[in-house]
Scaffold this motif. Structure first.
Motif, mmCIF file in Angstrom:
data_model
loop_
_atom_site.group_PDB
_atom_site.id
_atom_site.type_symbol
_atom_site.label_atom_id
_atom_site.label_comp_id
_atom_site.label_asym_id
_atom_site.label_seq_id
_atom_site.Cartn_x
_atom_site.Cartn_y
_atom_site.Cartn_z
ATOM 1 N N UNK A 1 8.319 5.208 7.013
ATOM 2 C CA UNK A 1 7.400 4.119 7.352
ATOM 3 C C UNK A 1 7.865 2.818 6.703
ATOM 4 N N UNK A 2 8.320 2.904 5.459
ATOM 5 C CA UNK A 2 8.781 1.700 4.773
ATOM 6 C C UNK A 2 10.026 1.137 5.448
ATOM 7 N N UNK B 1 15.379 -9.298 2.035
ATOM 8 C CA UNK B 1 15.046 -8.161 2.886
ATOM 9 C C UNK B 1 16.186 -7.154 2.951
ATOM 10 N N UNK B 2 17.407 -7.626 2.930
ATOM 11 C CA UNK B 2 18.548 -6.720 2.955
ATOM 12 C C UNK B 2 18.599 -5.876 1.682
ATOM 13 N N UNK B 3 18.259 -6.500 0.553
ATOM 14 C CA UNK B 3 18.207 -5.750 -0.705
ATOM 15 C C UNK B 3 17.086 -4.713 -0.664
ATOM 16 N N UNK B 4 15.965 -5.092 -0.076
ATOM 17 C CA UNK B 4 14.852 -4.149 0.060
ATOM 18 C C UNK B 4 15.247 -2.988 0.965
ATOM 19 N N UNK B 5 15.925 -3.306 2.068
ATOM 20 C CA UNK B 5 16.347 -2.262 3.002
ATOM 21 C C UNK B 5 17.255 -1.243 2.317
ATOM 22 N N UNK B 6 18.180 -1.708 1.493
ATOM 23 C CA UNK B 6 19.073 -0.807 0.784
ATOM 24 C C UNK B 6 18.312 0.105 -0.174
ATOM 25 N N UNK B 7 17.319 -0.454 -0.859
ATOM 26 C CA UNK B 7 16.524 0.345 -1.791
ATOM 27 C C UNK B 7 15.640 1.358 -1.071
ATOM 28 N N UNK B 8 15.114 0.958 0.074
ATOM 29 C CA UNK B 8 14.234 1.846 0.837
ATOM 30 C C UNK B 8 14.960 3.101 1.295
ATOM 31 N N UNK B 9 16.283 2.975 1.501
ATOM 32 C CA UNK B 9 17.070 4.143 1.934
ATOM 33 C C UNK B 9 17.035 5.262 0.889
ATOM 34 N N UNK B 10 16.645 4.940 -0.341
ATOM 35 C CA UNK B 10 16.594 5.940 -1.415
ATOM 36 C C UNK B 10 15.236 6.622 -1.542
ATOM 37 N N UNK B 11 14.271 6.197 -0.740
ATOM 38 C CA UNK B 11 12.901 6.696 -0.906
ATOM 39 C C UNK B 11 12.631 7.890 0.002
ATOM 40 N N UNK C 1 0.835 -1.206 0.000
ATOM 41 C CA UNK C 1 0.000 0.000 0.000
ATOM 42 C C UNK C 1 0.870 1.256 0.000
ATOM 43 N N UNK C 2 1.979 1.203 0.739
ATOM 44 C CA UNK C 2 2.881 2.357 0.819
ATOM 45 C C UNK C 2 3.514 2.663 -0.534
ATOM 46 N N UNK C 3 3.723 1.643 -1.347
ATOM 47 C CA UNK C 3 4.339 1.838 -2.663
ATOM 48 C C UNK C 3 3.497 2.720 -3.577
ATOM 49 N N UNK C 4 2.195 2.806 -3.301
ATOM 50 C CA UNK C 4 1.300 3.622 -4.121
ATOM 51 C C UNK C 4 0.884 4.911 -3.423
ATOM 52 N N UNK C 5 1.513 5.211 -2.306
ATOM 53 C CA UNK C 5 1.154 6.421 -1.555
ATOM 54 C C UNK C 5 1.711 7.663 -2.238
ATOM 55 N N UNK C 6 0.931 8.746 -2.183
ATOM 56 C CA UNK C 6 1.389 10.027 -2.745
ATOM 57 C C UNK C 6 2.179 10.827 -1.719
ATOM 58 N N UNK C 7 2.164 10.398 -0.481
ATOM 59 C CA UNK C 7 2.864 11.101 0.600
ATOM 60 C C UNK C 7 4.287 10.561 0.761
#
Length: 293
Positions: free
Chosen positions: A247-248, A282-292, A236-242
């Protein structure tokens, strides 16, 4: 739609007698930090730039570079001090009489060369007009920056969505495997007891108690339910406009916590192997989330 924290933009606008060129670069950062580099003469306009950035950017380190070029032909006047020129002329005339030189030798160009007779002056800069020009240039740069962050966000979303789907696949395998763990444990325990005590009948009540204790200790139902909830929230967060980066990041931490607990409680080689793969994802996801943002 999520946005990346990495981007670049450039804008240019003329105001008064100056041309403002604004370049903006942004990179990952936990909060919003804006650093403005501009000529000291225009330092009073720095807050205007920071305010414009804050209206468009929620997170990231933002470096703003402002360069200024002056249009020399504008806003400049030539001032002639007539009284001073006349004083020089009279002095030269008196000197000529003393030396017996003819008055015709006094040239206008000679008088103009004396200090302060002809002065080039710059008018006072129109700060209001320059502020509007700087803001326009900044907003142009910010528009490009935000568009780049948005495009990068699309790529991040696609990558993160595919990785969450992989984790959901691991979740299904673990969920299917979990009920069999207790059954196999009972069968192995029963076979082991019979092997060690061939002449002794197995006490079914004690065996049931041991199996029940193992089932309770290795039960991962709660962890699987919470993990599934985290997946849904993450999607759901992936489609958030905020701005949703923090949070991710929190959701990834919670997913990692549940996966670790499943690995510790399951006491099963198949599930343990699935946990190892899930933690790597999950580690790969964590690294990508740092860019959001």
């Amino acid at each position: 739609m999520i946005k990346s924290m990495t981007g670049y933009g450039r804008g240019e606008c003329t105001g008064g007698n100056v041309v403002f060129s604004v370049e903006i670069r942004s990179v990952n950062y936990r909060f919003l930090e804006t650093v403005v580099r501009m000529p000291r003469l225009y330092a009073a306009l720095e807050d205007l730039v920071k305010k414009s950035v804050a209206e468009k950017v929620a997170r990231g380190r933002v470096d703003v570079f402002v360069s200024v070029e002056t249009e020399d032909s504008k806003n400049k006047t030539i001032k002639v001090d007539k009284d001073l020129a006349l004083a020089y002329y009279n002095s030269l005339k008196d000197l000529g009489e003393i030396l017996g030189a003819p008055e015709q030798q006094i040239q206008l160009i000679d008088i103009a060369r004396f200090p302060d007779v002809v002065v080039l002056e710059e008018g006072d800069p129109d700060m209001e007009e320059m502020a509007k020009a700087l803001q326009t240039a900044t907003e142009m740069a910010l528009e490009q920056l935000v568009n780049m962050r948005r495009e990068e966000g699309k790529r991040l979303r696609a990558d993160l969505y595919s990785r969450i789907e992989k984790l959901e696949g691991f979740w299904m395998q673990i969920n299917d495997r979990a009920p069999n763990v207790v059954v196999e444990y009972k069968e192995k325990l029963q076979a082991r007891i019979k092997e060690l005590l061939e002449s002794v009948e197995v006490d079914e009540s004690r065996l049931a108690a041991e199996v029940a204790f193992f089932a309770d200790r290795s039960n991962i139902t709660e962890e699987l339910v919470r993990l599934q909830s985290h997946f849904a929230q993450f999607k759901a967060a992936l489609d958030s406009a905020e701005p949703i980066g923090r949070k991710m990041d929190f959701l990834v931490q919670e997913m990692n916590r549940e996966v670790n607990t499943i690995g510790a409680k399951a006491n099963d080689l198949t599930i343990s192997n699935l946990v190892i793969v899930a933690k790597s994802e999950l580690e790969k996801i964590r690294e990508q989330v740092q860019n959001i943002e």
